[in-house]
Design a protein around this motif. Structure first.
Motif, mmCIF file in Angstrom:
data_model
loop_
_atom_site.group_PDB
_atom_site.id
_atom_site.type_symbol
_atom_site.label_atom_id
_atom_site.label_comp_id
_atom_site.label_asym_id
_atom_site.label_seq_id
_atom_site.Cartn_x
_atom_site.Cartn_y
_atom_site.Cartn_z
ATOM 1 N N GLY A 256 -2.781 -4.542 -5.365
ATOM 2 C CA GLY A 256 -3.479 -5.681 -5.928
ATOM 3 C C GLY A 256 -4.644 -6.152 -5.076
ATOM 4 O O GLY A 256 -5.362 -5.368 -4.465
ATOM 5 N N SER A 257 -4.813 -7.460 -5.024
ATOM 6 C CA SER A 257 -5.832 -8.070 -4.177
ATOM 7 C C SER A 257 -5.153 -9.033 -3.213
ATOM 8 O O SER A 257 -4.027 -9.473 -3.447
ATOM 9 N N ASN A 304 -9.175 -11.299 -9.491
ATOM 10 C CA ASN A 304 -9.166 -9.925 -8.988
ATOM 11 C C ASN A 304 -10.532 -9.248 -9.074
ATOM 12 O O ASN A 304 -10.630 -8.027 -9.258
ATOM 13 N N LYS A 307 -11.428 -7.230 -3.858
ATOM 14 C CA LYS A 307 -10.202 -6.667 -3.296
ATOM 15 C C LYS A 307 -9.563 -7.648 -2.328
ATOM 16 O O LYS A 307 -8.336 -7.763 -2.254
#
Length: 707
Positions: A256-257, A304, A307
């Motif tokens: 994910g971020s 999102n 990053k």
């Protein structure tokens, strides 16, 4: 505005049903109240008691106070006042309140243009919740015009991130101590809720004492701190270049971020630039980032679109992204409690989140620097009390030239003295109260020892072979621990599983990173304005500086991951001729310097303990650059060393401090070389002396700056 109570609250079952309904509005159709959440709501709404809730991030503390606020409002009680520390936290809280049908507004430094409108809504009873920053509690207008009605009519007072109240907490803020006054002035029967995710036994006891939320009539809810989604790892890469190359190589593979934390603003900016050069979508987020840019960065992370945010601790408490996939620290915080608070941002609504610590040997120097700006010694504080007038208010700006403190530390001292009753903030500044004040030497020594103990614990965390989550939970006196090391293992961290990240870095990536970080040279802005109040210390200078230096250059920061160790070795090392690598780096900076006019000569500062180094380097640069070597700008031997942190005192100590050199026949700019530039005043005053001696222009060039 006066709000009368409308009788007894609804019966228990109906009230809980209503609370569940509000929770679904707040958190979604499948949300169900935890038993402890209901216990807290019942204590506040039904019994009008005081409560202290110490629960991990993601437990739902904000749901408790927003639901309580709505239920109390439905009973006819006044608005809820929430003292909240950070803009990011306030923005998330207002959005959450709206989902629960709660009319909320904030008063903070980021919405100055809305203050009058918010004040009017408070007075008209049009708000359910008012979120205020702790700094506003002692703003004279707010304190005298808005706070009295809130104290009289509030339905609930919430102190969020309550560990800030305690000087034993990891984020003590003097302004938080003013909450004691707000709580003390509440009428009987007004519930008070204090919440935090990071408090050990000592902090819990201190918060309870400060806020009066201890005792038999208080509900204390303290839960376990285990976070089943967090996978903790430590990656030990001593070389700072390799450490940053490792991050650039691994960041995209993290889920994910997320957030990449650094210890300093400079490190955040530099690391963000490096990662962007490697094609990664990241943004820097620090206390120096413009508020509007911060809001955009927060939203980019929420959606999102990046990053990661490369951030200092400015992005911390209250930032709410339930699916945050990772938290990486490049450099260790000085406290395991602070570390747990920051990593708690991750994995609140995901099955797995990666938490990686990349410590470095330079971390301890950074810890030492921040410790050095703690509460000053007694004689310095006494001087503040001496210069304060009891009748004529003095601004912080006016007081600064009369004490040996920079403005940030002076404001901190004034806030502490205000809480202690020795000074009082009014319109136009500060007044001395004449009340006796005692410097609590024993307390400050205990705080210093506690700080050192936490630093030792952080180093132990880096090196421990035991379960990392259990280690952090023990630092926070987690009541959920059994005391049995086997039972308390998380089963997920690198020590429990044996699954560790490789510390290997691709050679090409390492070389690319080294070239990027090895570029020496930063701008060294010149001082443009004389500090205020110089006349009070006998110096007849004011306004714009018209006879100072041009914009200069500095080789690098002592906090830099690459240049930091090299520069610290120069500053702390023996006085000896300049290494060839230093000469080469200086030549690179000079070659890339976009000056208006090339220097024709070089002069070095008279820096005790580094005269051999600077003279040798001056000779080398004069030879390579075909510059006239003007030798050393000597300091008058009869003057004491200048060590004042305060700008006015610094300038006063440097006026006429230099022996005027003979610049007969010298034309063109002079390159002025020094070892270290911190405040910039020494080079400014030295350049001024050269200008008065006949120099056309002065180009300062320092080898290092602290941060």
């Amino acid at each position: 505005m006066t709000t009368e109570r409308s009788g007894r609250p609804p019966a228990f079952p109906q009230l809980r049903d209503r609370a569940e309904e509000l929770l679904r509005d707040l958190a979604g159709p499948s949300a169900v109240l935890r038993d402890d959440q209901w216990t807290a709501i019942e204590a506040l709404v039904v019994h009008h008691r005081r409560a202290l809730v110490v629960q991990r991030t993601g437990w739902g503390k904000s749901a408790v106070y927003f639901i309580s606020a709505r239920l109390l409002r439905e009973q006819g009680l006044g608005p809820t006042v929430i003292v909240s520390p950070l803009l990011a936290l306030m923005r998330n809280q207002v959005a959450a309140a709206e989902r629960a049908g709660v009319k909320a507004a904030t008063i903070n430094s980021g919405n100055v243009t809305e203050w009058d409108e918010v004040h009017a809504k408070v007075n008209a009873g049009e708000l359910d919740v008012l979120l205020v920053s702790p700094e506003r509690l002692n703003n004279p207008d707010f304190r005298d015009q808005v706070l009295p009605s809130l104290s009289a009519d509030a339905g609930l007072v919430v102190v969020d991130e309550a560990h800030c109240v305690s000087d034993w907490g990891h984020d003590f803020r003097p302004d938080y101590r003013r909450i004691r006054t707000l709580v003390a002035e509440l009428r009987d029967g007004i519930p008070v809720l204090a919440t935090t995710a990071t408090a050990n036994d000592r902090v819990v006891d201190d918060v309870a004492a400060q806020l009066g939320v201890g005792g038999a009539d208080t509900t204390i809810l303290r839960g376990g701190l285990e976070r089943e989604s967090l996978h903790l790892s430590v990656v030990r890469i001593p070389d700072p270049t390799a450490r940053m190359a490792w991050l650039a190589e691994h960041l995209e593979s993290l889920p994910g971020s997320g957030i990449v934390y650094t210890l300093t603003v400079a490190a955040a900016n530099d690391l963000a630039a490096l990662l962007r050069d490697r094609g990664l979508t990241v943004a820097a987020y620090t206390g120096q980032t413009d508020p509007a840019e911060r809001e955009v960065a927060e939203q980019d992370l929420q959606e999102n679109r990046v990053k990661a945010l490369v951030a200092t601790s400015a992005l911390g408490m209250g930032f709410d992204k339930p699916d945050l996939g990772f938290v990486v620290h490049v450099g260790a915080p000085s406290s395991p409690i602070s570390y747990y608070q920051q990593v708690g941002r991750a994995g609140r609504a995901t099955d797995r989140a990666e938490v990686v610590l990349l410590p470095g040997p330079e971390d301890r120097q950074i810890w030492s620097y921040f410790a050095s700006v703690a509460f000053p010694r007694e004689h310095v504080v006494r001087r503040v009390l001496e210069v304060l007038d009891s009748e004529k208010p003095q601004s912080t700006q006016a007081l600064e030239p009369m004490v040996e403190l920079n403005r940030t530390r002076l404001e901190m001292v004034l806030k502490v003295l205000d809480v202690d009753g020795a000074v009082h903030r009014v319109k136009g500044g500060w007044l001395g109260t004449g009340q006796p004040w005692t410097y609590d030497q024993e307390r400050y020594e205990r705080l210093d020892e506690a700080r050192l103990s936490e630093q030792r614990a952080m180093i132990e965390y880096e090196n421990t072979s035991e379960c990392r989550m259990a280690f952090l939970r023990r630092q926070l006196d987690d009541p959920g621990l059994t005391g049995d090391p086997e039972q308390d293992k998380c089963g997920r961290c690198d020590n429990c599983t044996g699954a560790t990240y490789s510390v290997d870095v691709d050679d090409a990536a390492l070389e690319s990173t080294r070239k990027r970080l090895d570029r020496p040279g930063l701008d060294l802005p010149f001082r443009k304005q004389w500090p205020t109040g110089l006349k009070k210390v006998g110096v007849q200078l004011s306004g714009k500086i018209t006879d100072g230096p041009e914009t200069g250059r500095v080789l690098g920061r002592m906090s830099d991951p690459v240049w930091g160790p090299r520069l610290r070795a120069l500053v702390d090392g023996p006085d000896e001729p300049a290494p060839d690598a230093l000469e080469k780096a200086c030549i690179t900076v000079l070659a890339n310097w976009t000056w208006d006019e090339r220097p024709t000569s070089v002069m070095v500062m008279d820096t005790p303990g580094h005269q051999v180094l600077l003279r040798d380097l001056g000779e080398r640069l004069s030879s390579v650059g075909r510059l006239t070597n003007l030798g050393v700008l000597h300091v008058r031997p009869d003057l004491p060393p200048v060590s004042a942190a305060n700008s006015a005192f610094k300038v006063a100590g440097l006026v006429d401090a230099f022996d005027p050199p003979d610049l007969t026949g010298v034309e063109g700019p002079i390159l002025l070389l020094d070892l270290l530039s911190d405040t910039g005043w020494t080079l400014t005053m030295a350049a001024r002396a050269l200008r008065h001696a006949g120099a056309d222009a002065v180009l300062p060039f320092a080898l290092a700056t602290p941060k």
